[in-house]
Design a protein around this motif. Sequence first.
Motif, PDB file in Angstrom:
ATOM      1  N   LYS A  81       0.722  -1.272  -0.019  1.00  0.00           N
ATOM      2  CA  LYS A  81       0.036  -0.009   0.311  1.00  0.00           C
ATOM      3  C   LYS A  81       0.789   1.285  -0.103  1.00  0.00           C
ATOM      4  O   LYS A  81       0.445   2.247  -0.533  1.00  0.00           O
ATOM      5  CB  LYS A  81      -0.912   0.052   1.163  1.00  0.00           C
ATOM      6  CG  LYS A  81      -1.838  -1.087   1.221  1.00  0.00           C
ATOM      7  CD  LYS A  81      -2.911  -0.940   2.207  1.00  0.00           C
ATOM      8  CE  LYS A  81      -3.893  -2.225   2.472  1.00  0.00           C
ATOM      9  NZ  LYS A  81      -5.203  -1.980   2.989  1.00  0.00           N
ATOM     10  N   TRP A  82       1.955   1.251   0.595  1.00  0.00           N
ATOM     11  CA  TRP A  82       2.993   2.534   0.642  1.00  0.00           C
ATOM     12  C   TRP A  82       3.565   2.398  -0.653  1.00  0.00           C
ATOM     13  O   TRP A  82       3.709   3.603  -1.333  1.00  0.00           O
ATOM     14  CB  TRP A  82       4.035   1.966   1.500  1.00  0.00           C
ATOM     15  CG  TRP A  82       4.928   3.202   2.002  1.00  0.00           C
ATOM     16  CD1 TRP A  82       4.866   4.512   1.644  1.00  0.00           C
ATOM     17  CD2 TRP A  82       6.340   3.029   2.599  1.00  0.00           C
ATOM     18  NE1 TRP A  82       5.772   5.334   2.172  1.00  0.00           N
ATOM     19  CE2 TRP A  82       6.804   4.400   2.810  1.00  0.00           C
ATOM     20  CE3 TRP A  82       6.932   2.173   3.031  1.00  0.00           C
ATOM     21  CZ2 TRP A  82       8.036   4.723   3.249  1.00  0.00           C
ATOM     22  CZ3 TRP A  82       8.340   2.309   3.686  1.00  0.00           C
ATOM     23  CH2 TRP A  82       8.764   3.710   3.671  1.00  0.00           C
ATOM     24  N   LYS A  83       3.954   1.412  -1.481  1.00  0.00           N
ATOM     25  CA  LYS A  83       4.638   1.325  -2.921  1.00  0.00           C
ATOM     26  C   LYS A  83       3.414   2.256  -3.428  1.00  0.00           C
ATOM     27  O   LYS A  83       3.994   2.705  -4.508  1.00  0.00           O
ATOM     28  CB  LYS A  83       4.840  -0.068  -3.114  1.00  0.00           C
ATOM     29  CG  LYS A  83       5.301   0.000  -4.803  1.00  0.00           C
ATOM     30  CD  LYS A  83       5.744  -1.352  -5.040  1.00  0.00           C
ATOM     31  CE  LYS A  83       6.048  -1.393  -6.738  1.00  0.00           C
ATOM     32  NZ  LYS A  83       6.374  -2.725  -7.066  1.00  0.00           N
ATOM     33  N   LEU A  84       2.032   1.611  -3.615  1.00  0.00           N
ATOM     34  CA  LEU A  84       1.109   2.098  -4.681  1.00  0.00           C
ATOM     35  C   LEU A  84       0.712   3.548  -4.347  1.00  0.00           C
ATOM     36  O   LEU A  84      -0.209   3.886  -5.043  1.00  0.00           O
ATOM     37  CB  LEU A  84       0.107   0.869  -4.502  1.00  0.00           C
ATOM     38  CG  LEU A  84       0.440  -0.393  -4.903  1.00  0.00           C
ATOM     39  CD1 LEU A  84      -0.533  -1.311  -4.712  1.00  0.00           C
ATOM     40  CD2 LEU A  84       1.029  -0.377  -6.247  1.00  0.00           C
ATOM     41  N   GLY A  85       0.993   4.144  -3.201  1.00  0.00           N
ATOM     42  CA  GLY A  85       0.456   5.492  -2.758  1.00  0.00           C
ATOM     43  C   GLY A  85      -0.621   5.671  -2.156  1.00  0.00           C
ATOM     44  O   GLY A  85      -1.260   6.837  -1.968  1.00  0.00           O
ATOM     45  N   TRP A  86      -0.957   4.549  -1.650  1.00  0.00           N
ATOM     46  CA  TRP A  86      -2.210   4.517  -0.763  1.00  0.00           C
ATOM     47  C   TRP A  86      -1.920   4.936   0.800  1.00  0.00           C
ATOM     48  O   TRP A  86      -2.887   5.387   1.378  1.00  0.00           O
ATOM     49  CB  TRP A  86      -2.907   3.303  -0.669  1.00  0.00           C
ATOM     50  CG  TRP A  86      -3.268   2.814  -2.024  1.00  0.00           C
ATOM     51  CD1 TRP A  86      -3.395   3.551  -3.378  1.00  0.00           C
ATOM     52  CD2 TRP A  86      -3.544   1.267  -2.566  1.00  0.00           C
ATOM     53  NE1 TRP A  86      -3.952   2.913  -4.498  1.00  0.00           N
ATOM     54  CE2 TRP A  86      -3.765   1.405  -3.989  1.00  0.00           C
ATOM     55  CE3 TRP A  86      -3.583   0.146  -2.076  1.00  0.00           C
ATOM     56  CZ2 TRP A  86      -4.055   0.173  -4.800  1.00  0.00           C
ATOM     57  CZ3 TRP A  86      -3.990  -0.753  -2.822  1.00  0.00           C
ATOM     58  CH2 TRP A  86      -4.498  -0.937  -4.090  1.00  0.00           C
ATOM     59  N   LEU A  87      -0.818   4.746   1.359  1.00  0.00           N
ATOM     60  CA  LEU A  87      -0.359   4.740   2.356  1.00  0.00           C
ATOM     61  C   LEU A  87       0.670   6.132   2.103  1.00  0.00           C
ATOM     62  O   LEU A  87       1.738   5.836   1.304  1.00  0.00           O
ATOM     63  CB  LEU A  87       0.329   3.866   3.288  1.00  0.00           C
ATOM     64  CG  LEU A  87      -0.736   2.961   3.809  1.00  0.00           C
ATOM     65  CD1 LEU A  87       0.032   1.787   4.594  1.00  0.00           C
ATOM     66  CD2 LEU A  87      -1.846   3.674   4.779  1.00  0.00           C
ATOM     67  N   ASP A  88       0.976   7.123   2.933  1.00  0.00           N
ATOM     68  CA  ASP A  88       1.954   8.284   2.737  1.00  0.00           C
ATOM     69  C   ASP A  88       2.933   7.842   3.937  1.00  0.00           C
ATOM     70  O   ASP A  88       2.940   7.101   4.827  1.00  0.00           O
ATOM     71  CB  ASP A  88       1.319   9.737   2.936  1.00  0.00           C
ATOM     72  CG  ASP A  88       0.352   9.702   2.053  1.00  0.00           C
ATOM     73  OD1 ASP A  88       0.482   9.393   0.766  1.00  0.00           O
ATOM     74  OD2 ASP A  88      -0.836  10.424   2.294  1.00  0.00           O
ATOM     75  N   ALA A  89       4.023   8.781   3.971  1.00  0.00           N
ATOM     76  CA  ALA A  89       5.079   8.569   4.750  1.00  0.00           C
ATOM     77  C   ALA A  89       4.809   8.933   6.236  1.00  0.00           C
ATOM     78  O   ALA A  89       5.068   8.287   7.306  1.00  0.00           O
ATOM     79  CB  ALA A  89       6.158   9.692   4.745  1.00  0.00           C
ATOM     80  N   GLU A  90       3.613   9.461   6.591  1.00  0.00           N
ATOM     81  CA  GLU A  90       2.944   9.905   7.745  1.00  0.00           C
ATOM     82  C   GLU A  90       2.291   8.587   8.373  1.00  0.00           C
ATOM     83  O   GLU A  90       2.203   8.625   9.651  1.00  0.00           O
ATOM     84  CB  GLU A  90       2.026  10.823   7.688  1.00  0.00           C
ATOM     85  CG  GLU A  90       2.318  12.421   7.328  1.00  0.00           C
ATOM     86  CD  GLU A  90       2.676  12.586   5.867  1.00  0.00           C
ATOM     87  OE1 GLU A  90       2.419  11.662   5.105  1.00  0.00           O
ATOM     88  OE2 GLU A  90       3.167  13.662   5.557  1.00  0.00           O
ATOM     89  N   HIS A  91       2.014   7.707   7.632  1.00  0.00           N
ATOM     90  CA  HIS A  91       1.394   6.482   8.304  1.00  0.00           C
ATOM     91  C   HIS A  91       2.649   5.389   8.535  1.00  0.00           C
ATOM     92  O   HIS A  91       2.257   4.162   8.781  1.00  0.00           O
ATOM     93  CB  HIS A  91       0.454   6.204   7.142  1.00  0.00           C
ATOM     94  CG  HIS A  91      -0.504   6.608   6.686  1.00  0.00           C
ATOM     95  ND1 HIS A  91      -0.877   7.488   5.545  1.00  0.00           N
ATOM     96  CD2 HIS A  91      -1.627   7.346   7.360  1.00  0.00           C
ATOM     97  CE1 HIS A  91      -1.954   8.040   5.449  1.00  0.00           C
ATOM     98  NE2 HIS A  91      -2.262   8.261   6.800  1.00  0.00           N
ATOM     99  N   VAL A  92       3.672   5.610   8.291  1.00  0.00           N
ATOM    100  CA  VAL A  92       4.980   4.859   8.538  1.00  0.00           C
ATOM    101  C   VAL A  92       5.679   5.089   9.698  1.00  0.00           C
ATOM    102  O   VAL A  92       6.264   6.268   9.524  1.00  0.00           O
ATOM    103  CB  VAL A  92       5.789   4.514   7.038  1.00  0.00           C
ATOM    104  CG1 VAL A  92       6.706   3.589   7.258  1.00  0.00           C
ATOM    105  CG2 VAL A  92       4.751   4.358   5.937  1.00  0.00           C
ATOM    106  N   ALA A  93       6.132   4.393  10.659  1.00  0.00           N
ATOM    107  CA  ALA A  93       7.042   4.752  11.467  1.00  0.00           C
ATOM    108  C   ALA A  93       8.479   4.082  11.038  1.00  0.00           C
ATOM    109  O   ALA A  93       8.630   2.828  11.224  1.00  0.00           O
ATOM    110  CB  ALA A  93       6.569   4.137  12.992  1.00  0.00           C
ATOM    111  N   CYS A  94       9.221   4.898  11.104  1.00  0.00           N
ATOM    112  CA  CYS A  94      10.596   4.411  10.527  1.00  0.00           C
ATOM    113  C   CYS A  94      11.280   4.262  11.787  1.00  0.00           C
ATOM    114  O   CYS A  94      12.015   5.038  12.472  1.00  0.00           O
ATOM    115  CB  CYS A  94      11.431   5.565   9.546  1.00  0.00           C
ATOM    116  SG  CYS A  94      10.631   5.507   8.085  1.00  0.00           S
TER     117      CYS A  94
END
Length: 404
Positions: free
Chosen positions: A257-270
Amino acid sequence: MRRDHRRPAAVLTALAALLATTMTSAPGTGALADAPCGLPRSGAHHSLGLDTWNAAYPKPVGSIKAVMLFLSFPDATPKLTPERIAEDYFPATSDYFDQASYGRLSLETEIVGEWLGMPADSADYGIQRDWPAELRADYLHDALAVIAPRVDLAAYDIVYLVADPDAPGVDSDATKVVNFNSPITIGDAEIRRLVTVFEHRRPDRNVLAHETGHVFDLPDLYNRPDEGMGDWDTHVGDWDLMGSQFGLAPDLFGWHKWKLGWLDAEHVACVRPTGTSLHTLQPLGAPLDDSSPRADTRLAVIRTGPVEALVAEARTPVGNDSGICTRGVLLYRVRSDVASADGPIEVVDGHPDTEGCHGTSVHPRLADAPLESGESYFDEKTGVRVEVGDRTATGGWDIKVARE
């Protein structure tokens, strides 16, 4: 024996030479994805790198237009109308992507409600899973010759070619996306790939959504055993549509979903390279909270190497995962240098001594893979420990990640 016939000039290309069941994407730019958790795209087919988008594929954000066309053969009279057969696929496929994308993708499909007659019998094309290139090229030559005068393919991002399911030569195991090593030109359209559908009725569950995933540059996550015998689901089990279209939890991984643009960086905890950090994971399949995206974490990513990462996400019986039989924090490893069907994603079995969901799961050993509150996983190779804490009021979990 197959009959000879003329084909329009627009279709007279070196199709057999262009035809391939896979297409190698161009390598990435060489620049690393955003540290510490993104991975660079490689030259592997359907690479799961995130630093660049492969422009050979339509990016599935906003409106994607598709057309579904129906092919009949002289050796069979169709028993159903195209509109009736289309109901086996839509709106279910569009609904799947609407749910998986949090409403960020609208798959709009036009159904061409007539049978388009192929010039040769279905049996003459030798349709099967591992199709000889010459026969497959003949099929596509003929199909495009029939379609070209009737439909402007330039108006669509996706072309679905559906063969009469009752024709004797149709093999349901042959359904797949056929890619061309180089685009072919049909009228004003530049065609890079076609979705060829050979399903019997009723078709396999989620089969068209799986094939459409390939059109969006997603890899096969199943394991194809030698000689076709053995367990196909050892890599990811039920946990992603690109592994098994029959899975109990067929929603796409958060990484997809991140790759496809459905999740943004804000939705990912690095997760930082060393030390301990705390994160709250919201259920992957729940609607996004657009009012507070930074508090709406859907996956935690621990970069474990130049082309690999360990990912944590919360899976619950929500949305496309409504049939799930277990729940918890699912861990999986991603490699951006591994090609489609070679294991680019591997689910971590949080309970290696037990199984779950017998009789319904495609791979019971991974059906109970997620970790529940109070459970943990330690990766000896990378020194990463993931501990699952309490359930949250919104149905997710708190987790702690520690790195030695």
